[in-house]
Design a protein around this motif. Structure first.
Motif, PDB file in Angstrom:
ATOM      1  N   LYS A 355       0.831  -1.217   0.000  1.00  0.00           N
ATOM      2  CA  LYS A 355       0.000   0.000   0.000  1.00  0.00           C
ATOM      3  C   LYS A 355       0.857   1.255   0.000  1.00  0.00           C
ATOM      4  O   LYS A 355       0.459   2.287  -0.539  1.00  0.00           O
ATOM      5  CB  LYS A 355      -0.929   0.002   1.225  1.00  0.00           C
ATOM      6  CG  LYS A 355      -2.184  -0.815   1.027  1.00  0.00           C
ATOM      7  CD  LYS A 355      -3.167  -0.537   2.152  1.00  0.00           C
ATOM      8  CE  LYS A 355      -4.503  -1.195   1.857  1.00  0.00           C
ATOM      9  NZ  LYS A 355      -5.508  -0.910   2.912  1.00  0.00           N
ATOM     10  N   GLY A 356       2.014   1.185   0.653  1.00  0.00           N
ATOM     11  CA  GLY A 356       2.963   2.294   0.616  1.00  0.00           C
ATOM     12  C   GLY A 356       2.620   3.485   1.472  1.00  0.00           C
ATOM     13  O   GLY A 356       3.229   4.538   1.346  1.00  0.00           O
ATOM     14  N   SER A 357       1.628   3.355   2.364  1.00  0.00           N
ATOM     15  CA  SER A 357       1.266   4.491   3.218  1.00  0.00           C
ATOM     16  C   SER A 357       0.708   3.975   4.546  1.00  0.00           C
ATOM     17  O   SER A 357       0.350   2.797   4.669  1.00  0.00           O
ATOM     18  CB  SER A 357       0.215   5.381   2.538  1.00  0.00           C
ATOM     19  OG  SER A 357      -0.967   4.634   2.271  1.00  0.00           O
ATOM     20  N   SER A 358       0.647   4.876   5.524  1.00  0.00           N
ATOM     21  CA  SER A 358       0.103   4.556   6.857  1.00  0.00           C
ATOM     22  C   SER A 358       0.773   3.321   7.450  1.00  0.00           C
ATOM     23  O   SER A 358       0.121   2.458   8.033  1.00  0.00           O
ATOM     24  CB  SER A 358      -1.418   4.338   6.781  1.00  0.00           C
ATOM     25  OG  SER A 358      -2.060   5.473   6.271  1.00  0.00           O
ATOM     26  N   TYR A 359       2.094   3.245   7.307  1.00  0.00           N
ATOM     27  CA  TYR A 359       2.815   2.080   7.801  1.00  0.00           C
ATOM     28  C   TYR A 359       2.709   1.932   9.310  1.00  0.00           C
ATOM     29  O   TYR A 359       2.575   0.826   9.836  1.00  0.00           O
ATOM     30  CB  TYR A 359       4.295   2.173   7.408  1.00  0.00           C
ATOM     31  CG  TYR A 359       4.590   1.775   5.982  1.00  0.00           C
ATOM     32  CD1 TYR A 359       3.728   0.943   5.261  1.00  0.00           C
ATOM     33  CD2 TYR A 359       5.743   2.212   5.344  1.00  0.00           C
ATOM     34  CE1 TYR A 359       3.996   0.570   3.962  1.00  0.00           C
ATOM     35  CE2 TYR A 359       6.033   1.842   4.038  1.00  0.00           C
ATOM     36  CZ  TYR A 359       5.160   1.019   3.347  1.00  0.00           C
ATOM     37  OH  TYR A 359       5.443   0.644   2.071  1.00  0.00           O
ATOM     38  N   HIS A 415      13.649   3.127   6.299  1.00  0.00           N
ATOM     39  CA  HIS A 415      12.472   4.002   6.182  1.00  0.00           C
ATOM     40  C   HIS A 415      12.642   5.239   7.066  1.00  0.00           C
ATOM     41  O   HIS A 415      13.332   5.205   8.090  1.00  0.00           O
ATOM     42  CB  HIS A 415      11.212   3.233   6.592  1.00  0.00           C
ATOM     43  CG  HIS A 415       9.935   3.888   6.179  1.00  0.00           C
ATOM     44  ND1 HIS A 415       9.284   4.814   6.964  1.00  0.00           N
ATOM     45  CD2 HIS A 415       9.183   3.757   5.062  1.00  0.00           C
ATOM     46  CE1 HIS A 415       8.184   5.220   6.351  1.00  0.00           C
ATOM     47  NE2 HIS A 415       8.101   4.587   5.199  1.00  0.00           N
ATOM     48  N   ASP A 417      10.438   6.651   8.935  1.00  0.00           N
ATOM     49  CA  ASP A 417       9.759   6.488  10.223  1.00  0.00           C
ATOM     50  C   ASP A 417      10.574   5.538  11.094  1.00  0.00           C
ATOM     51  O   ASP A 417      10.750   4.363  10.774  1.00  0.00           O
ATOM     52  CB  ASP A 417       8.350   5.927   9.999  1.00  0.00           C
ATOM     53  CG  ASP A 417       7.524   5.919  11.269  1.00  0.00           C
ATOM     54  OD1 ASP A 417       7.995   5.349  12.276  1.00  0.00           O
ATOM     55  OD2 ASP A 417       6.407   6.471  11.267  1.00  0.00           O
TER      56      ASP A 417
END
Length: 520
Positions: A355-359, A415, A417
Motif C-alpha cells: 500500500k505504501g502508506s500509513s505504515y 524508512h 519512520d
C-alpha cells in the motif's frame, strides 16, 4: 424552518401527524452531519419534545420515527448538554430493552425500536461527557452484557448485537474502569468470544481446533459487521492482558486465539471487509500473551500427514529446501504443522507494505505480532524464515532491489519512520536467530547498520535471546559470491588516522591504553 414545523407538530399533534412530520424530517436530513448554528435552540427544543413523546403510549412506527430524528440531532454535540439527563437516558435504556432482566426479545415488531435506541445511545455517549458519566452511574456496561446474552445465539437479530457491541466498544474506549469491569466482573472475555464463535458458526474438532470450509460461502455483511464490533470491544477488554496475565487465564486466551485463527481463514462479503476483519483480528492477537499463540498452528491429522508424505516424495531430490513447505488441498504445511493462519498473516503484511502508506498504523501491528510469534515459537520462526528468507540464490542484486518479501522488508530498514524501520529490522533479525552474520548475509551491512548500532553489535556477534541451533545452509551461488563480500565490512580509524577494519582499529586502541597504563 424544518425544525419549527416539526416542533409545532411534536408539541401539539397526535401520533400519526408526529410520525409523518418526523419521517419527512428524517428523510431530508438523513445525510446531514453539519448543522446551522442559527437553528441550534430550535433543535434543542425539538429533542426535548421528542423525549416527551417517547414516554407516551404511541405506536411502534411512531417510536421509530422519533428515534431516527433523535439519532440525527444527536450528531450535534452542542444540543446534547440540556437534553442529556438521567431521565432521558433511562427512556432510551427502556426502549432498548436494557432495563428488563428477564425479557426474552420475542416481539419481532420491537426490534427496530431497540436498534434505533441503541444507535441514539451510541451517538449520545460518544458526543456527551455527561452521558458518559451517566453511563457509569446507570451501570450501562452490565445492561449491555445482559442484552448480549439474550441474543448471542439468535442470528436474526444481528443488528441488535452489532449496535450493542458498538456501544460496549465506545464505553470501554472512553472509560478504563469499564475495561476492568468487563474483564473481571462481567466476564466479558468469554462472552465476547462466544459472540465471535456464533458469528463465524464455528464447529470445534478439538479443544483449540475448528473445522474450516475453504469452499464455503463468505460471511454475510451483518455477520461481518457484528464480528468486527466484537473484535474491537475485545481489544479494549484485553488491552493490558500482557501485564496481568495469570496461568489460570491461559485456557480462555487460547480459545480466543483459536477463534481468531478461524477468523483469519475465512473471508467477508467484499475484499475491503475481509481486510477490515483481518486487521481487527491482528490487533486483538497482539493483546494475547505470546505463550498462548501456539494455537495459531496445529498438527496435521493422520490423513493430512499421509498426504503430506506423498507430496514430499513427489518433490525432486534437489529441492531439499522447498521440501519443508508444501501446499496440499489449499493447506500450507510445514514440518508436519498446519501453517495456514501464519501464511495469511504474512500475506496480510505484504499487502500492507505494498500500500505504501500509513505504515505505522497499518503495518507495525502485524510485523510486531509476527516478530513475537517467531521469537517464542520455533516452528513459526522456521516457517517464516523459509518464506521470507529462503536460501540465497540471487547474489548479483542489492538486497533492497527486487519484488520479493525480503526485498520489501529490507527497503523498510531504512524508512524515514523510526518505528517502522526498527520493527522491520527486528523481524528480520529474529528470523536470523539474532545472528549478525546471518542478518548481513540477507540484508547487507548498510541496511542493517541502524539496528546493529542500537544493539552494540557493529563488530558482529549475536543478540541476547537463545534460539535452537537448526541448520542454516548456504547455496552454491552464495558460497561462490561470499569471498567478494569482504569488500563490505565495518571500518574504523587507526591512531594514525588511516582506515582499517573496525576490529583491528579497536585492538590498536586497546594496546595504546595498556601501554599508557604501564608507563603510569
Amino acid at each position: 424552518m424544518d425544525e419549527e414545523r416539526a416542533l409545532y407538530i411534536v408539541r401539539a399533534g397526535e401520533a400519526g401527524a408526529i410520525e409523518r412530520v418526523l419521517r419527512d424530517y428524517s428523510d431530508k436530513h438523513r445525510a446531514t452531519f453539519k448543522f446551522e448554528p442559527t437553528d441550534e435552540d430550535k433543535r434543542k427544543k425539538l429533542c426535548e419534545g421528542i423525549f416527551k413523546v417517547l414516554v407516551r403510549d404511541i405506536p411502534t412506527t411512531c417510536q421509530v420515527s422519533c428515534l431516527e430524528v433523535l439519532r440525527i440531532l444527536s450528531r450535534d454535540k452542542k444540543i446534547l448538554v440540556p437534553v442529556t439527563t438521567k431521565e432521558n437516558m433511562q427512556i432510551l435504556l427502556r426502549l432498548a430493552k436494557l432495563n428488563e432482566s428477564d425479557d426474552s426479545l420475542e416481539k419481532v415488531s420491537e426490534f427496530p425500536v431497540i436498534v434505533e435506541s441503541l444507535k441514539c445511545l451510541c451517538n449520545i455517549v460518544f458526543n456527551s461527557q455527561m452521558a458518559q458519566q451517566l453511563s457509569l452511574e446507570l451501570n450501562l456496561a452490565a445492561k449491555l452484557c445482559n442484552l448480549l446474552r439474550k441474543c448471542k445465539d439468535r442470528k436474526f437479530i444481528s443488528d441488535i448485537k452489532c449496535f450493542d457491541l458498538r456501544l460496549l466498544f465506545l464505553l470501554s474506549l472512553l472509560h478504563t474502569d469499564i475495561r476492568s469491569q468487563l474483564r473481571y466482573e462481567l466476564q466479558g472475555l468469554p462472552l465476547l468470544t462466544q459472540i465471535l464463535e456464533s458469528a463465524f458458526s464455528i464447529k470445534w474438532t478439538d479443544e483449540y481446533e475448528s473445522a474450516v470450509d475453504h469452499n464455503g460461502p463468505p460471511l454475510s455483511p451483518q455477520e461481518t459487521d457484528c464480528a468486527i464490533e466484537a473484535l474491537k470491544a475485545l481489544f479494549n477488554v484485553t488491552v493490558d492482558s500482557w501485564k496481568v496475565h495469570k496461568e489460570s487465564d491461559s485456557h480462555q486466551f487460547r480459545v480466543m486465539a483459536a477463534v481468531l485463527r478461524h477468523c483469519l481463514l475465512i473471508v467477508g462479503p467484499t475484499e475491503d471487509k475481509t481486510e477490515e476483519l483481518h486487521s481487527n483480528a491482528v490487533n486483538l492477537l497482539s493483546n494475547v500473551p505470546v505463550s498462548c499463540l501456539d494455537v495459531l498452528i496445529c498438527p496435521l491429522t493422520h490423513e493430512e500427514t499421509a498426504q503430506e508424505a506423498t507430496t514430499l516424495d513427489e518433490l525432486p531430490s534437489d529441492k531439499t529446501a522447498e521440501k519443508e513447505t508444501v501446499l496440499k488441498n489449499n493447506t500450507m504445511v510445514y514440518n508436519g504443522m498446519n501453517m495456514e493462519a501464519i501464511h495469511v498473516l504474512l500475506s496480510f503484511m505484504e499487502k500492507r507494505i505494498d500500500k505504501g502508506s500509513s505504515y505505522r498504523e497499518g503495518l507495525t501491528p502485524v510485523l510486531s505480532l509476527l516478530t513475537e510469534c517467531s521469537r517464542a515459537h520455533r516452528n513459526i520462526r522456521k516457517f517464516l524464515k523459509d518464506q521470507v528468507l529462503p536460501p540465497l540464490r540471487d547474489v548479483t542484486n542489492r538486497p533492497e532491489v527486487g519484488s520479493t518479501v525480503r526485498n520489501k522488508l529490507v527497503r523498510l530498514m531504512t524508512h524515514v519512520d523510526l518505528g517502522v524501520k526498527q520493527i522491520a529490522a527486528e523481524f528480520l533479525f529474529v528470523l536470523c536467530k539474532e545472528r549478525v552474520d546471518s542478518l548481513l548475509k540477507y540484508t547487507g551491512y548498510g541496511n542493517a547498520a541502524g539496528l546493529l548500532a542500537a544493539r552494540g553489535l557493529l563488530a558482529g556477534g549475536r543478540g541476547d535471546n537463545w534460539y535452537s541451533e537448526d541448520e542454516d545452509t548456504d547455496t552454491e551461488e552464495y558460497k561462490n559470491a561470499k569471498p567478494k563480500e569482504e569488500l563490505l565490512k565495518p571500518m574504523g580509524l587507526k591512531p594514525d588516522g588511516t582506515i582499517t577494519p573496525l576490529e583491528e582499529a579497536l585492538n590498536q586502541y586497546s594496546v595504546i591504553e595498556e601501554t599508557s597504563s604501564d608507563t603510569d
